[in-house]
Design a protein around this motif. Structure first.
Motif, PDB file in Angstrom:
ATOM      1  N   LYS A  14     -10.086  42.433 -28.830  1.00  9.86           N
ATOM      2  CA  LYS A  14     -10.472  43.756 -28.339  1.00  9.86           C
ATOM      3  C   LYS A  14      -9.906  44.785 -29.315  1.00  9.86           C
ATOM      4  CE  LYS A  14      -9.682  46.944 -24.526  1.00  9.86           C
ATOM      5  NZ  LYS A  14      -8.386  47.598 -24.688  1.00  9.86           N
ATOM      6  N   MET A  20     -20.217  46.259 -31.030  1.00  7.44           N
ATOM      7  CA  MET A  20     -19.675  47.549 -31.468  1.00  7.44           C
ATOM      8  C   MET A  20     -19.481  48.472 -30.270  1.00  7.44           C
ATOM      9  SD  MET A  20     -21.354  48.473 -35.138  1.00  7.44           S
ATOM     10  CE  MET A  20     -22.818  47.449 -34.998  1.00  7.44           C
ATOM     11  N   THR A  21     -18.269  49.049 -30.172  1.00  2.00           N
ATOM     12  CA  THR A  21     -17.931  49.945 -29.053  1.00  2.00           C
ATOM     13  C   THR A  21     -19.035  50.979 -28.818  1.00  2.00           C
ATOM     14  OG1 THR A  21     -15.584  49.675 -29.436  1.00  2.00           O
ATOM     15  CG2 THR A  21     -16.246  51.666 -28.262  1.00  2.00           C
ATOM     16  N   ASP A  22     -19.398  51.117 -27.571  1.00  2.00           N
ATOM     17  CA  ASP A  22     -20.376  52.118 -27.109  1.00  2.00           C
ATOM     18  C   ASP A  22     -21.817  51.845 -27.546  1.00  2.00           C
ATOM     19  OD1 ASP A  22     -18.233  53.306 -25.939  1.00  2.00           O
ATOM     20  OD2 ASP A  22     -18.073  54.949 -27.373  1.00  2.00           O
ATOM     21  N   GLN A  33     -18.723  45.551 -22.183  1.00  2.00           N
ATOM     22  CA  GLN A  33     -18.681  46.967 -21.813  1.00  2.00           C
ATOM     23  C   GLN A  33     -19.793  47.244 -20.808  1.00  2.00           C
ATOM     24  OE1 GLN A  33     -19.047  49.788 -25.071  1.00  2.00           O
ATOM     25  NE2 GLN A  33     -18.150  51.432 -23.836  1.00  2.00           N
ATOM     26  N   ILE A  34     -19.443  47.986 -19.777  1.00  2.00           N
ATOM     27  CA  ILE A  34     -20.414  48.465 -18.798  1.00  2.00           C
ATOM     28  C   ILE A  34     -20.450  49.981 -18.926  1.00  2.00           C
ATOM     29  CG2 ILE A  34     -20.880  48.703 -16.312  1.00  2.00           C
ATOM     30  CD1 ILE A  34     -19.627  45.940 -15.937  1.00  2.00           C
ATOM     31  N   ALA A  35     -21.661  50.561 -18.952  1.00  2.00           N
ATOM     32  CA  ALA A  35     -21.793  52.011 -19.128  1.00  2.00           C
ATOM     33  C   ALA A  35     -20.861  52.742 -18.156  1.00  2.00           C
ATOM     34  CB  ALA A  35     -23.244  52.439 -18.906  1.00  2.00           C
ATOM     35  N   ASN A  53     -10.409  48.682 -31.447  1.00  2.00           N
ATOM     36  CA  ASN A  53     -10.995  50.006 -31.220  1.00  2.00           C
ATOM     37  C   ASN A  53     -12.470  50.019 -31.617  1.00  2.00           C
ATOM     38  OD1 ASN A  53      -8.538  50.892 -30.347  1.00  2.00           O
ATOM     39  ND2 ASN A  53      -7.934  51.762 -32.329  1.00  2.00           N
ATOM     40  N   GLU A  76     -17.552  52.854 -18.770  1.00  2.00           N
ATOM     41  CA  GLU A  76     -16.224  52.303 -19.054  1.00  2.00           C
ATOM     42  C   GLU A  76     -16.095  52.047 -20.555  1.00  2.00           C
ATOM     43  OE1 GLU A  76     -14.135  49.430 -15.839  1.00  2.00           O
ATOM     44  OE2 GLU A  76     -15.469  48.491 -17.290  1.00  2.00           O
ATOM     45  N   PRO A  77     -14.874  52.001 -21.049  1.00  2.00           N
ATOM     46  CA  PRO A  77     -14.700  51.482 -22.417  1.00  2.00           C
ATOM     47  C   PRO A  77     -14.834  49.963 -22.405  1.00  2.00           C
ATOM     48  CG  PRO A  77     -12.564  51.952 -21.456  1.00  2.00           C
ATOM     49  CD  PRO A  77     -13.584  52.370 -20.428  1.00  2.00           C
ATOM     50  N   PRO A  78     -14.925  49.338 -23.579  1.00  2.00           N
ATOM     51  CA  PRO A  78     -14.950  47.866 -23.619  1.00  2.00           C
ATOM     52  C   PRO A  78     -13.653  47.298 -23.052  1.00  2.00           C
ATOM     53  CG  PRO A  78     -15.585  48.784 -25.748  1.00  2.00           C
ATOM     54  CD  PRO A  78     -15.048  49.922 -24.939  1.00  2.00           C
ATOM     55  N   ARG A  79     -13.736  46.185 -22.378  1.00  2.00           N
ATOM     56  CA  ARG A  79     -12.540  45.543 -21.801  1.00  2.00           C
ATOM     57  C   ARG A  79     -12.641  44.030 -21.993  1.00  2.00           C
ATOM     58  NH1 ARG A  79     -11.791  48.297 -15.880  1.00  2.00           N
ATOM     59  NH2 ARG A  79      -9.728  47.350 -16.004  1.00  2.00           N
TER      60      ARG A  79
END
Lengths: 267, 267
Positions: free
Chosen positions: A8, A199-201, A119-121, A10, A123-126
């Motif tokens: 995990k 990729m985040t987001d 990641q669920i819309a 950034n 929230e940030p990735p977890r």
């Protein structure tokens, strides 16, 4: 045996799993240990599994079945990754409750672990590690990775390279080196390797790759790493206090058999 | 925990052991896990131990006591290393028989392993691994090393570097790198490190060293290895198929807390 690892960072999440499964030494098969659940723009979820294959497959199957019942909370409508980890832990507990008595009667190892991340819309990735008992923990910035299965051989390189700031490209290279070390030391971990890079987001999973035996990129990483290690190793300073055998000429001795048969004291 | 390793090379034998012992997480002490038995010109024997400290110390004590009775076979008059391994296994079995019922009643781990190697005049150097049950195996040219304790983190570098032809200096460096990797990944393995380097047919043990925390040579090996690995790693080719995040600019995301509290979808 199995080796799965997920990071995990950034910049995003990186997942990798091997594909070797063995039930006894003469029954070795290839099973994908990575499952992906993607609803583009809404959620990306990746699950890696290790342990008893019938238990992990059953648990995932139950999770999928739940997902077809929109009236209940499921992997497609859960509003947090925490809830997804909880659902997966629940499915695992259900299977364990049903199967454990029969398997333990046959002295069969019932352990089964999952790594689940995404990641669920909203929230940030977890990233979570689900234990065999269905309880789970979440990765934090201090320890931004989880491993399951044959974890130790491949851990030192992750310990050295990975932190939350690591780029995705460096992370992918690191996991391949980690797999290379593991496969060299444990034959029960084997190709192909499944990799997924989120990729985040982005809320889409566009970078998935299965590396087969002989994959040119993996082979190149493996051989360059090996050459590089040997070169760095050779340049390490020699111990001054140690044996004076010159490095260029290793001492030659008769083979064990010769000396033993002759019974001659070597000095 | 413990980490011990020994190599059987053509040039000689190399032994290394850490010194950390823990009985519970709050009872950590330093105990030497290497014992040497030297009768110059006749025999050099080195024993490394892991597992339950009371059992390994008792077994060694019994071996030493036997050694003061020249009328029976003992470590000082045995004519082969095979016999020495057998004597040690016998002492271990004796202690296990006496103590196991009491320890197991207290749910205490009774496992205990030894590596025993050396040379007795008339034989080449030999190396044995004595299992907790007192049976034992001998190192061969194909696998010229044994490890006991926390063995996995430090195994990949040994797998890569060590074969029977490896020089003693390279072997010493390799074991220090192996310890460095192990201590980075498992805090229960710790300094000081005891090392012994035996040259084939010397029948004397002149190269023994205890490396304390901050030892300049170990520190130099550790930092040069770390820098070298990082440099080799950075030079590995990037995956073409993977995420396009530029390496120089890792993606920045708000911390988990920020996003969670605001409940804002990230896209």
């Amino acid at each position: 045996m199995t080796y799965c690892v997920a990071l995990k960072l950034n910049a995003g999440l990186v997942f990798a799993s091997d594909s070797r499964t063995n039930a006894g030494i003469d029954q070795i098969s290839s099973f994908k240990k990575m499952r992906t659940f993607v609803n583009r723009g809404d959620r990306v979820i990746v699950i890696l599994s290790s342990g008893n294959l019938s238990i992990t497959q059953n648990a995932i199957n139950q999770l999928e079945t739940q997902g077809r019942s929109p009236e209940q909370q499921n992997i497609w409508n859960a509003t947090s990754m925490f809830d997804v980890a909880s659902l997966l832990g629940g499915c695992l507990r259900h299977v364990q409750n049903t199967d454990r008595p029969f398997l333990m009667a046959g002295n069969i190892d019932v352990s089964a672990n999952f790594i689940v991340g995404g990641q669920i819309a909203g929230e940030p990735p977890r990233l979570f590690l689900v234990y065999s008992e269905g309880n789970f923990i979440e990765a934090t910035e201090n320890t931004p990775f989880f491993q399951i299965g044959e974890i130790k051989y491949g851990k030192p390189i992750i310990d050295r390279i990975i932190n939350s700031e690591t780029t995705l490209n460096r992370a992918i290279k690191c996991l391949l080196v980690s797999f290379d070390s593991t496969m060299r030391s444990n034959v029960s971990v084997g190709m192909p390797i499944d990799m997924a890079c989120y990729m985040t987001d982005s809320l889409s999973l566009d970078n998935i790759k299965q590396m087969q035996e002989g994959d040119p990129y993996f082979t190149s990483i493996s051989s360059k790493w090996s050459e590089g290690l040997n070169s760095v190793f050779t340049q390490l300073p020699n111990p001054e206090w140690a044996c004076q055998t010159p490095d260029a000429e290793p001492a030659q001795t008769p083979s064990d058999g010769q000396l033993q048969n002759q019974g001659i004291p070597p000095i």
